[in-house]
Design a protein around this motif. Structure first.
Motif, PDB file in Angstrom:
ATOM      1  N   MET A   1     -26.763  -5.871  72.129  1.00 33.13           N
ATOM      2  CA  MET A   1     -26.782  -7.306  72.454  1.00 33.13           C
ATOM      3  C   MET A   1     -27.248  -7.511  73.887  1.00 33.13           C
ATOM      4  SD  MET A   1     -23.588  -9.968  72.305  1.00 33.13           S
ATOM      5  CE  MET A   1     -23.329  -9.757  70.569  1.00 33.13           C
ATOM      6  N   THR A   2     -28.195  -8.386  74.099  1.00 31.41           N
ATOM      7  CA  THR A   2     -28.717  -8.627  75.432  1.00 31.41           C
ATOM      8  C   THR A   2     -27.866  -9.637  76.178  1.00 31.41           C
ATOM      9  OG1 THR A   2     -30.149 -10.374  74.598  1.00 31.41           O
ATOM     10  CG2 THR A   2     -31.057  -8.148  74.670  1.00 31.41           C
ATOM     11  N   LYS A   3     -27.992  -9.590  77.482  1.00 24.92           N
ATOM     12  CA  LYS A   3     -27.260 -10.550  78.301  1.00 24.92           C
ATOM     13  C   LYS A   3     -27.818 -11.947  78.088  1.00 24.92           C
ATOM     14  CE  LYS A   3     -25.744 -11.382  83.049  1.00 24.92           C
ATOM     15  NZ  LYS A   3     -25.749 -10.872  84.431  1.00 24.92           N
ATOM     16  N   SER A   4     -26.934 -12.949  78.025  1.00 27.25           N
ATOM     17  CA  SER A   4     -27.392 -14.309  77.765  1.00 27.25           C
ATOM     18  C   SER A   4     -28.011 -14.921  79.007  1.00 27.25           C
ATOM     19  CB  SER A   4     -26.211 -15.171  77.304  1.00 27.25           C
ATOM     20  OG  SER A   4     -25.293 -15.340  78.358  1.00 27.25           O
ATOM     21  N   ASN A   5     -28.774 -15.977  78.802  1.00 28.06           N
ATOM     22  CA  ASN A   5     -29.365 -16.701  79.915  1.00 28.06           C
ATOM     23  C   ASN A   5     -28.371 -17.647  80.571  1.00 28.06           C
ATOM     24  OD1 ASN A   5     -31.925 -15.534  79.490  1.00 28.06           O
ATOM     25  ND2 ASN A   5     -32.410 -17.048  77.915  1.00 28.06           N
ATOM     26  N   LYS A   6     -27.436 -18.168  79.791  1.00 29.73           N
ATOM     27  CA  LYS A   6     -26.585 -19.250  80.281  1.00 29.73           C
ATOM     28  C   LYS A   6     -25.101 -18.919  80.312  1.00 29.73           C
ATOM     29  CE  LYS A   6     -29.705 -22.982  78.942  1.00 29.73           C
ATOM     30  NZ  LYS A   6     -29.860 -24.262  78.212  1.00 29.73           N
ATOM     31  N   GLY A   7     -24.706 -17.738  79.937  1.00 28.46           N
ATOM     32  CA  GLY A   7     -23.307 -17.376  79.997  1.00 28.46           C
ATOM     33  C   GLY A   7     -22.657 -17.262  78.629  1.00 28.46           C
ATOM     34  N   ALA A   8     -21.471 -16.671  78.635  1.00 29.77           N
ATOM     35  CA  ALA A   8     -20.731 -16.446  77.397  1.00 29.77           C
ATOM     36  C   ALA A   8     -19.784 -17.602  77.123  1.00 29.77           C
ATOM     37  CB  ALA A   8     -19.948 -15.140  77.489  1.00 29.77           C
ATOM     38  N   VAL A   9     -19.721 -17.997  75.851  1.00 26.91           N
ATOM     39  CA  VAL A   9     -18.884 -19.119  75.430  1.00 26.91           C
ATOM     40  C   VAL A   9     -18.105 -18.728  74.184  1.00 26.91           C
ATOM     41  CG1 VAL A   9     -18.857 -21.519  74.640  1.00 26.91           C
ATOM     42  CG2 VAL A   9     -20.550 -20.789  76.323  1.00 26.91           C
ATOM     43  N   VAL A  10     -16.797 -18.986  74.175  1.00 26.35           N
ATOM     44  CA  VAL A  10     -15.965 -18.812  72.988  1.00 26.35           C
ATOM     45  C   VAL A  10     -15.738 -20.175  72.359  1.00 26.35           C
ATOM     46  CG1 VAL A  10     -13.648 -18.240  72.145  1.00 26.35           C
ATOM     47  CG2 VAL A  10     -14.805 -16.712  73.756  1.00 26.35           C
ATOM     48  N   ILE A  11     -15.951 -20.261  71.047  1.00 21.85           N
ATOM     49  CA  ILE A  11     -15.745 -21.514  70.309  1.00 21.85           C
ATOM     50  C   ILE A  11     -14.805 -21.230  69.152  1.00 21.85           C
ATOM     51  CG2 ILE A  11     -16.860 -23.448  69.138  1.00 21.85           C
ATOM     52  CD1 ILE A  11     -19.546 -22.350  70.291  1.00 21.85           C
ATOM     53  N   THR A  12     -13.766 -22.000  68.998  1.00 21.66           N
ATOM     54  CA  THR A  12     -12.842 -21.821  67.876  1.00 21.66           C
ATOM     55  C   THR A  12     -13.234 -22.739  66.723  1.00 21.66           C
ATOM     56  OG1 THR A  12     -11.260 -23.508  68.656  1.00 21.66           O
ATOM     57  CG2 THR A  12     -10.960 -21.242  69.468  1.00 21.66           C
ATOM     58  N   GLY A  13     -12.852 -22.330  65.510  1.00 18.68           N
ATOM     59  CA  GLY A  13     -13.059 -23.179  64.341  1.00 18.68           C
ATOM     60  C   GLY A  13     -14.516 -23.394  63.995  1.00 18.68           C
ATOM     61  N   THR A  14     -15.275 -22.287  63.828  1.00 22.07           N
ATOM     62  CA  THR A  14     -16.727 -22.421  63.602  1.00 22.07           C
ATOM     63  C   THR A  14     -17.146 -22.099  62.170  1.00 22.07           C
ATOM     64  OG1 THR A  14     -17.262 -20.142  64.244  1.00 22.07           O
ATOM     65  CG2 THR A  14     -17.132 -21.780  66.019  1.00 22.07           C
ATOM     66  N   SER A  15     -16.214 -22.005  61.252  1.00 18.78           N
ATOM     67  CA  SER A  15     -16.583 -21.653  59.878  1.00 18.78           C
ATOM     68  C   SER A  15     -17.453 -22.714  59.226  1.00 18.78           C
ATOM     69  CB  SER A  15     -15.330 -21.425  59.028  1.00 18.78           C
ATOM     70  OG  SER A  15     -14.626 -20.286  59.473  1.00 18.78           O
ATOM     71  N   THR A  16     -17.126 -23.986  59.460  1.00 20.91           N
ATOM     72  CA  THR A  16     -17.850 -25.092  58.825  1.00 20.91           C
ATOM     73  C   THR A  16     -17.961 -26.256  59.803  1.00 20.91           C
ATOM     74  OG1 THR A  16     -15.813 -26.069  57.929  1.00 20.91           O
ATOM     75  CG2 THR A  16     -16.990 -24.493  56.522  1.00 20.91           C
ATOM     76  N   GLY A  17     -18.659 -27.299  59.344  1.00 17.05           N
ATOM     77  CA  GLY A  17     -18.648 -28.582  60.033  1.00 17.05           C
ATOM     78  C   GLY A  17     -19.139 -28.546  61.462  1.00 17.05           C
ATOM     79  N   LEU A  18     -18.472 -29.323  62.316  1.00 14.25           N
ATOM     80  CA  LEU A  18     -18.884 -29.471  63.698  1.00 14.25           C
ATOM     81  C   LEU A  18     -18.862 -28.139  64.434  1.00 14.25           C
ATOM     82  CD1 LEU A  18     -19.653 -31.251  66.137  1.00 14.25           C
ATOM     83  CD2 LEU A  18     -17.193 -31.590  66.527  1.00 14.25           C
ATOM     84  N   GLY A  19     -17.835 -27.338  64.231  1.00 14.28           N
ATOM     85  CA  GLY A  19     -17.731 -26.061  64.937  1.00 14.28           C
ATOM     86  C   GLY A  19     -18.900 -25.143  64.657  1.00 14.28           C
ATOM     87  N   ARG A  20     -19.288 -25.054  63.404  1.00 18.87           N
ATOM     88  CA  ARG A  20     -20.446 -24.231  63.041  1.00 18.87           C
ATOM     89  C   ARG A  20     -21.716 -24.769  63.704  1.00 18.87           C
ATOM     90  NH1 ARG A  20     -22.115 -20.772  58.664  1.00 18.87           N
ATOM     91  NH2 ARG A  20     -24.343 -21.031  58.195  1.00 18.87           N
ATOM     92  N   ALA A  21     -21.882 -26.098  63.686  1.00 21.63           N
ATOM     93  CA  ALA A  21     -23.061 -26.705  64.307  1.00 21.63           C
ATOM     94  C   ALA A  21     -23.095 -26.441  65.810  1.00 21.63           C
ATOM     95  CB  ALA A  21     -23.076 -28.210  64.026  1.00 21.63           C
ATOM     96  N   ILE A  22     -21.940 -26.513  66.460  1.00 21.13           N
ATOM     97  CA  ILE A  22     -21.871 -26.220  67.901  1.00 21.13           C
ATOM     98  C   ILE A  22     -22.289 -24.781  68.169  1.00 21.13           C
ATOM     99  CG2 ILE A  22     -20.348 -25.985  69.906  1.00 21.13           C
ATOM    100  CD1 ILE A  22     -18.602 -28.211  68.652  1.00 21.13           C
ATOM    101  N   ALA A  23     -21.727 -23.854  67.395  1.00 19.72           N
ATOM    102  CA  ALA A  23     -22.013 -22.431  67.605  1.00 19.72           C
ATOM    103  C   ALA A  23     -23.496 -22.128  67.457  1.00 19.72           C
ATOM    104  CB  ALA A  23     -21.188 -21.590  66.632  1.00 19.72           C
ATOM    105  N   LEU A  24     -24.114 -22.636  66.400  1.00 21.16           N
ATOM    106  CA  LEU A  24     -25.525 -22.352  66.154  1.00 21.16           C
ATOM    107  C   LEU A  24     -26.416 -23.023  67.198  1.00 21.16           C
ATOM    108  CD1 LEU A  24     -25.634 -22.643  62.249  1.00 21.16           C
ATOM    109  CD2 LEU A  24     -25.631 -20.550  63.638  1.00 21.16           C
ATOM    110  N   SER A  25     -26.051 -24.220  67.626  1.00 18.36           N
ATOM    111  CA  SER A  25     -26.855 -24.925  68.624  1.00 18.36           C
ATOM    112  C   SER A  25     -26.783 -24.239  69.985  1.00 18.36           C
ATOM    113  CB  SER A  25     -26.389 -26.375  68.749  1.00 18.36           C
ATOM    114  OG  SER A  25     -26.652 -27.095  67.568  1.00 18.36           O
ATOM    115  N   LEU A  26     -25.591 -23.841  70.418  1.00 16.74           N
ATOM    116  CA  LEU A  26     -25.471 -23.173  71.709  1.00 16.74           C
ATOM    117  C   LEU A  26     -26.158 -21.813  71.685  1.00 16.74           C
ATOM    118  CD1 LEU A  26     -21.872 -23.984  73.028  1.00 16.74           C
ATOM    119  CD2 LEU A  26     -24.006 -25.270  73.242  1.00 16.74           C
ATOM    120  N   ASP A  27     -26.110 -21.171  70.533  1.00 18.65           N
ATOM    121  CA  ASP A  27     -26.827 -19.912  70.372  1.00 18.65           C
ATOM    122  C   ASP A  27     -28.326 -20.127  70.609  1.00 18.65           C
ATOM    123  OD1 ASP A  27     -27.312 -17.157  69.473  1.00 18.65           O
ATOM    124  OD2 ASP A  27     -28.062 -18.086  67.636  1.00 18.65           O
ATOM    125  N   LYS A  28     -28.892 -21.168  70.034  1.00 20.33           N
ATOM    126  CA  LYS A  28     -30.324 -21.479  70.209  1.00 20.33           C
ATOM    127  C   LYS A  28     -30.646 -21.850  71.649  1.00 20.33           C
ATOM    128  CE  LYS A  28     -31.223 -23.110  65.483  1.00 20.33           C
ATOM    129  NZ  LYS A  28     -31.581 -24.285  64.647  1.00 20.33           N
TER     130      LYS A  28
END
Length: 296
Positions: A1-28
């Motif tokens: 895994m390469t070092k991120s450009n913007k830092g590491a973020v932990v997000i809870t509750g990402t299985s579905t819905g808003l949490g999943r959308a947040i995780a995928l968007s921040l990843d991009k």
């Protein structure tokens, strides 16, 4: 895994819905995302949809051993990079007339929506303090304006607002920013399904007397919530845009309202502070609600 450009973020509750959308968007967006899920199936689904910089972590926030394990995974993976932000998003909805909700369900509501949030924050805070990072609590507009039949969600989000204020003061000397984001209803079909299932379950378990008292009004509110989650409310992207601002601006705001009319919501909050409490709820807030929705 390469070092991120913007830092590491932990997000809870990402299985579905808003949490999943947040995780995928921040990843991009270039963040190194550690996405909390409750099982391997959800972890695999999220991993397949993301880049190689997103790491699903099994973390039921009501289980101390899983929180501890998640901290170890994040600490080992992030190394000297540290943890820039924690986004407390996980929650459960326990809806219904307060008179009719089983006490065990009420306890679970607080275990997930309040105690679990504190437990995760405590666990990751030392890593956040090292980077002088940020804690973002996903609250809700009902954290400022309680609503009937979603009283447990209201009270848990009110608690989150109080926790956010206390943490913000306590961590000011550490350079850690603490803030909350208060969205109104979000278009999340999975949540709409949960609202409908809960509505039918609560109705089925009501006594005939309770149905006479609450049935009509409860059904109006649940159908309204279900409709909002299916269409006509905020797209998740609106909330994500605000989260990105809160992550990247030099000095984030204490609160972010994410509604169809944020300034209107702020003005309404000001009315609540200035008007006599009984007048605001009985005449203005709930009075208009009864008239507009046709409540008994």
């Amino acid at each position: 895994m390469t070092k991120s450009n913007k830092g590491a973020v932990v997000i809870t509750g990402t299985s579905t819905g808003l949490g999943r959308a947040i995780a995928l968007s921040l990843d991009k967006q270039g963040y190194r995302v550690f996405a909390g899920v409750r099982n391997e199936k959800d972890a695999q689904s999220l991993k397949e949809a993301a880049s190689g910089n997103l790491t699903p972590i099994i973390m039921d926030i009501t289980k101390p051993e899983e929180i501890k394990s998640a901290v170890e995974v994040v600490s080992l993976a992030s190394g000297d990079e540290g943890l820039y932000a924690l986004i407390n998003n996980a929650y459960i909805g326990v809806d219904g007339p307060l008179e009719c909700i089983p006490i065990d369900d009420i306890r679970l509501n607080f275990e997930v929506n309040v105690i679990g949030q504190i437990a995760v924050t405590q666990a990751f805070l030392p890593m956040i303090r090292k980077t002088k990072g940020r804690i973002i609590n996903i609250s809700a507009v009902c954290g400022r304006f309680s609503i009937p039949y979603r009283g447990l969600l209201s009270v848990s989000k009110i608690a989150i607002e109080a926790i956010t204020d206390s943490l913000r003061m306590e961590l000011s000397s550490s350079g850690v920013e603490v803030l909350s984001i208060l969205p109104s209803a979000i278009v999340t079909p999975e949540q709409a399904d949960k609202v409908e299932a809960n509505h039918q379950k609560v109705l089925a378990n009501m006594s005939p007397e309770a149905k006479t008292i609450y049935g009509k009004n409860f059904t109006i509110f649940m159908q309204l919530g279900e409709k909002a989650n299916r269409s006509g409310s905020l797209p998740p992207e609106k909330v994500i845009d605000v989260i990105l601002e809160a992550l990247e601006v030099r000095k984030p705001k204490r609160q972010y309202f994410v509604t169809q009319s944020p300034w209107g919501t702020k003005l309404f909050a000001l009315y609540k502070r200035l008007l006599p409490y009984q007048y605001f709820y009985d005449k203005h807030y709930f009075g208009n609600m009864r008239k507009n929705l046709g409540l008994d």
